[in-house]
Design a protein around this motif. Structure first.
Motif, PDB file in Angstrom:
ATOM      1  N   GLY A 163      34.218  16.108  80.061  1.00 21.06           N
ATOM      2  CA  GLY A 163      33.819  16.097  81.455  1.00 21.06           C
ATOM      3  C   GLY A 163      34.452  15.006  82.293  1.00 21.06           C
ATOM      4  N   ASP A 190      35.853  19.002  76.506  1.00 22.98           N
ATOM      5  CA  ASP A 190      34.554  19.175  77.157  1.00 22.98           C
ATOM      6  C   ASP A 190      33.885  17.847  77.498  1.00 22.98           C
ATOM      7  OD1 ASP A 190      34.649  21.953  77.098  1.00 22.98           O
ATOM      8  OD2 ASP A 190      33.851  22.044  75.052  1.00 22.98           O
ATOM      9  N   ARG A 228      33.116  21.305  83.602  1.00 21.07           N
ATOM     10  CA  ARG A 228      33.038  20.208  82.643  1.00 21.07           C
ATOM     11  C   ARG A 228      34.291  20.121  81.766  1.00 21.07           C
ATOM     12  NH1 ARG A 228      29.736  16.562  80.831  1.00 21.07           N
ATOM     13  NH2 ARG A 228      29.858  15.846  78.653  1.00 21.07           N
TER      14      ARG A 228
END
Length: 382
Positions: free
Chosen positions: A319, A317, A281
């Motif tokens: 993703g 983060d 991610r």
């Protein structure tokens, strides 16, 4: 880069070299590449000072729709070279479609699509020449004398020919594919182009064209004139960014893993949502360990979203979904003006045909002059 001829009878496909010969070839190639890099830098500096010294030729095969790899690899440079005052020639290499294919496909549609793409990226048909192979018979006629100036072994050693032969899986190679380097030489030499934008992997093709010009002038030219019949083409080297296809493999029209210039913003978003990434991610820029993620970061960067490393840090983060959204926004914003212009051109087939016919007329005039000079040098002007 010229290698010592090897008897094709003893090595019909890829002539073997001894260890000493391989070492010599490697050192010669390295020296030749270093010279090409230096010379390219000199030409780059001279373009702004003496643009009228140069005629640039570049070409694209109409085997499918032009995509982002084509744009960032070569097409983005066409307008800047033209705007510097260099005589710019764009070849739509329709005859080359059949070098490795059984048919031409929807060739008319693809040729006109490529004309629209060329105009959309800023090529001005009043200042540049856009033309097709098949409409310039005098240029193709140069293949006959040029073929007499090369050996079968030299053709087999050409990197493109070798690669295509390896990819045939035993299928017989056509004569046109084997003579592909000579056809490219005819493309370059017929219009007296002396500047060809290429990547380093294409230097052997340019060297073949230079070699053919040299051999022709040695055999025929100087017997009639005191100056060469052909100008010597030189390389304008470019470092094309490495862009993978959306599936993580080599970007290719035949694979269907590209983003075409003609795509709408919605179509672009749709294909990018399906782009391959990985399961981690956290987004980082690592070309070796995470090639698919790095590819999207690189594409967004090329479209003005920032450096790949900075983009990765910003997404963090977020993703793959965030990465694909940012890439889609960057691509669509960057290409919006080009796509708008392209839509206008594509809607007027008569205009596209007019541009092509005008370019073909100019190419024919130059080709006829060159062929006449060739025939005179060979003593065939009767």
């Amino acid at each position: 880069m010229t290698q010592t001829p090897v008897d094709p009878a003893t090595s019909p496909v890829s002539p073997a070299l001894s260890a000493a010969e391989e070492a010599l070839a490697t050192s010669t190639d390295a020296a030749s590449l270093a010279h090409s890099v230096t010379r390219s830098a000199q030409i780059e500096a001279d373009l702004d000072v003496n643009p009228d010294r140069y005629r640039m030729l570049t070409g694209v095969r109409p085997t499918g729709n032009m995509h982002l790899g084509h744009y960032f690899g070569t097409m983005h440079a066409w307008k800047p070279i033209q705007d510097r005052g260099v005589d710019t020639w764009i070849l739509i290499a329709d005859y080359q479609v059949i070098t490795d294919r059984d048919g031409v496909g929807p060739i008319r549609e693809r040729v006109l699509s490529l004309v629209a793409d060329t105009l959309a990226v800023g090529v001005d048909p009043d200042r540049s020449t856009i033309f097709t192979h098949s409409a310039v018979p005098a240029a193709n006629q140069l293949m006959l004398p040029f073929l007499s100036l090369v050996t079968e072994a030299e053709l087999h050693r050409n990197p493109t020919v070798k690669a295509e032969l390896e990819a045939t899986n035993g299928r017989a190679m056509s004569g046109l594919l084997l003579t592909y380097p000579v056809h490219q030489a005819a493309d370059i030499l017929f219009c007296q182009a002396n500047l060809v934008p290429v990547g380093k992997d294409q230097l052997p093709h340019l060297e073949q064209a230079r070699l053919i010009a040299q051999r022709f002038d040695k055999r025929y030219g100087r017997a009639v004139k005191k100056h060469p019949v052909f100008r010597r083409p030189e390389a304008l080297l470019s470092e094309a960014p490495l862009l993978l296809g959306l599936d993580g493999e080599k970007m290719s029209k035949s694979r269907g893993n590209t983003i075409a210039l003609r795509m709408s913003a919605d179509e672009t978003a749709k294909v990018l949502r399906k782009a391959k990434t990985d399961s981690d991610r956290r987004i980082t820029y690592d070309s070796a360990a995470r090639p698919e993620v790095a590819n999207l970061l690189r594409l967004a960067s090329l479209c003005g979203a920032g450096a790949p490393e900075e983009l990765a840090e910003r997404i963090g983060d977020g993703g793959a979904g965030t990465l694909k959204r940012i890439t889609t926004e960057a691509v669509n914003e960057f290409f919006a003006p080009i796509r708008a212009r392209r839509a206008e051109f594509a809607a007027d087939e008569g205009f596209l045909l007019g541009v092509l016919h005008a370019g073909n007329e100019r190419a024919n005039a130059v080709a006829n002059e060159t062929l006449e000079a060739v025939r005179t040098a060979m003593g065939m002007d009767y």
